[in-house]
Write an enzyme that holds these catalytic residues in place. Sequence first.
Site, PDB file in Angstrom:
ATOM      1  N   ASP A 197      24.038  55.978 -20.841  1.00  0.00           N
ATOM      2  CA  ASP A 197      24.713  57.781 -20.396  1.00  0.00           C
ATOM      3  C   ASP A 197      25.825  57.717 -21.371  1.00  0.00           C
ATOM      4  O   ASP A 197      26.291  57.258 -20.519  1.00  0.00           O
ATOM      5  CB  ASP A 197      24.885  57.227 -19.102  1.00  0.00           C
ATOM      6  CG  ASP A 197      25.399  58.786 -18.373  1.00  0.00           C
ATOM      7  OD1 ASP A 197      25.185  59.629 -19.201  1.00  0.00           O
ATOM      8  OD2 ASP A 197      25.546  58.596 -16.955  1.00  0.00           O
ATOM      9  N   HIS A 370      29.088  59.630 -13.593  1.00  0.00           N
ATOM     10  CA  HIS A 370      28.950  58.716 -14.621  1.00  0.00           C
ATOM     11  C   HIS A 370      29.785  58.195 -14.296  1.00  0.00           C
ATOM     12  O   HIS A 370      30.684  57.593 -14.240  1.00  0.00           O
ATOM     13  CB  HIS A 370      29.385  59.846 -15.254  1.00  0.00           C
ATOM     14  CG  HIS A 370      28.490  60.914 -15.485  1.00  0.00           C
ATOM     15  ND1 HIS A 370      26.461  60.684 -16.134  1.00  0.00           N
ATOM     16  CD2 HIS A 370      28.420  62.249 -14.731  1.00  0.00           C
ATOM     17  CE1 HIS A 370      25.985  62.045 -15.851  1.00  0.00           C
ATOM     18  NE2 HIS A 370      27.200  62.973 -14.858  1.00  0.00           N
TER      19      HIS A 370
END
Length: 559
Positions: A197, A370
Site C-alpha cells: 500500500d 495508511h
Amino acid sequence: MKKQNSLKIIPLGGLGEVGRNMTLLEIKGEILICDMGLRFPEEDMLGVDCLIPNISYLKGKERNILGIVFTHGHYDHIGAVSYLIGKIWHPHLDIFASSLTRGIILKRQEEFPNQPKLDIEIVKSGDRIQLGPFRVEFFRQNHNIPGNLGVFIETPVGPIIDTSDFKFDPNPVNDLPTDFEKLKALSKRKILLLMSDSTGAEKEGHSLSEKTIEQNLEEIFKRSPGRIIAATFASLINRIQQMITLSEKYNRKVLIEGYSMKNDVEIARNLAYLKVKKGTLIKNKELAGYPDSRLTILCTGAQGEGRAVLMRIINREHRFLRFRKGDSVILSSSVIPGNERTVQILKDGILRQKAKVFHYKMMDIHAGGHAQQEELKEMIKIMKPKFFLPIHGQYSMLVSHAELARESGIPEKNIVVAENGQIINLNQKGILVEKKTVPSNYVMVDGLGIGDVGEVVLRDRQMLARDGMFVIVAIVDKQTGQVRGSPDIISRGFVYLRESKELLAQTRKKVIEIVNRAAGSGEAVNWSYIKDEIRNKIGQFLYTRTQRRPMILPVVIEV
Ligand SMILES: [Zn+2]
C-alpha cells in the site's frame, strides 16, 4: 524470460490514483481477482456518480475466473462489485471476504435488485483456501476498519503478498496490535514479490496510533458543555467506535444520523465488530428528552459532501437538526485532495452558526489508515521480497514507495513502478512489464448507466456548465425555403434573455440570413449543412459579442 511460465499481474485500477483498486493475477489462463473498488469523481466530472475499473480484458474469459478475494470493506476496494459482478459472474465463482466485508458488500447489493445472488464465503486471519494454482492465506492487518486482511498467495512461480491497506498500530481500536510474529513467519517462506500500500508513502515518520487520537478526542469531550456533533466517513468503523466509547464514558447518549452510517453501524454491530452498551443509541424522537450536555450526534459529511447530513444542517435543510451556540463540531477525517474548498465552506458555515469546530489540522483527531514511510520500510524489511511492486496510490506515491524500497536494500532492477492496464510478468528470474497493455480507462457510472457517459458526454456537460446553452428553433417553408416568422430562442445559463433583447434580435436576423441564403436557391436543401452553418456562424457572433461559448443547438423544422 519466458512469458508463458510467468505469473501475470494486471492492475485494472488503483495505480496512479487513490481508489478503484482491482488487480488480476493470471497464470496459464486461470485468473484470480483481488478487490473490485470504485473511486469518486473529480470536480469537473459533472453528474458522474463514481468511476469503476474497465474489465473488458475479462470478456470471453469469464469461465477462467476462479474467484475473487476481498481485503476489506472500504468502497475503494469493494464498491464496484454492484456494477461489475453481473458481467463476470458464473455459478462456480468463489468469493471470499471477512465477515464485516461480506456484510457491507451484501448490504450494498440490496440496492441493486437485478443481480446474481452472491455466495460469499467468510474467511478470517489464518484461513487458507485453494483456488486452482493459487493457494491463498489470509493474515490480519490493522487499518481503520475492522476485518482487514492481507493476502499471501502461493503461486506456481513463488509466493507473493498483497498487504491490503494497512498501518502498524501498537494500540488499535477493537483490534489486536499488528502481529509481527505472524508477518515474520510469512517472510520465512521466501517472498518473491511484495505488493504494498503506497497511500502514505509521501508522509514521513510513523502513522498516529488510534490511542493518540482517542486521547485528543477525550480532551474535546471533557471540555464540551453542549452537544458534540462528530462527522466522519460512514465506513470508519473504528472512529465511530471511539466516539461511542467516549460518549458512554462521559454519560452521553448517541444519535446516528445519515443513511450510510446507520447501515454500516448496524452491520458492524450485528457482527460484533462494534461494541455498544444497551441504551446508548437513541432515536431522533428521544433527543428532546436529554440536555445538550448529554448528547452526541454522529453523522456523515466531514468532507462537505453536498447530500450528507452536516451540509444539510448548515444549509438549514435538515429535518430536525440545527447548530446552536455551545455545540462542538468534530470533523474527524483527513481532507481528500480536491475537497479543501468545500471543507472550508463547511467550517465557515458552522462557525457562522456559533458552534465550535475541531478539525484534524488543529489537533490529532484523525489518523489516516495508511502506513507512513517508517512503517512501509519496516514492512519491506520484514518481508525481504526479491521483487517489489508499489500499489494503491497516485503516481508520485508509487515513486516515493519505490525509493523507500531502494533505501531498504531492494536492487533497483527488482522494483517496478507500474500503471493501470500494464501486464507485469513475474517468475523466479525476473519481473518484466510488457509493452502491450489492456484497457484500463475510467468507466463512469451515472445513475443507471454504466459506461454510457464517455468523453463526449462529459465534454458537453462541461461546456453546458461553463457557458450554458442556446437553442435556436427556425421554421422553414418547404415550398420557398424561407424562414417563416421569427426564429425562437431558448437559452439557459448563457445570458438573461430579458436583458439581452438587442443581442437576440441581431441573432434572429442572422439566423434568417443563413437559412434563406442556403435554402433559398431552389436546389435540394442540405439541412445538416444549414445546421452546421448556424452553429458555427452564430457561435462566432455570440463569442465576439459576449466572449462566451454556449452550446448551440439549432433546430430546423420544415412545414
Ligand atoms: Zn481502506
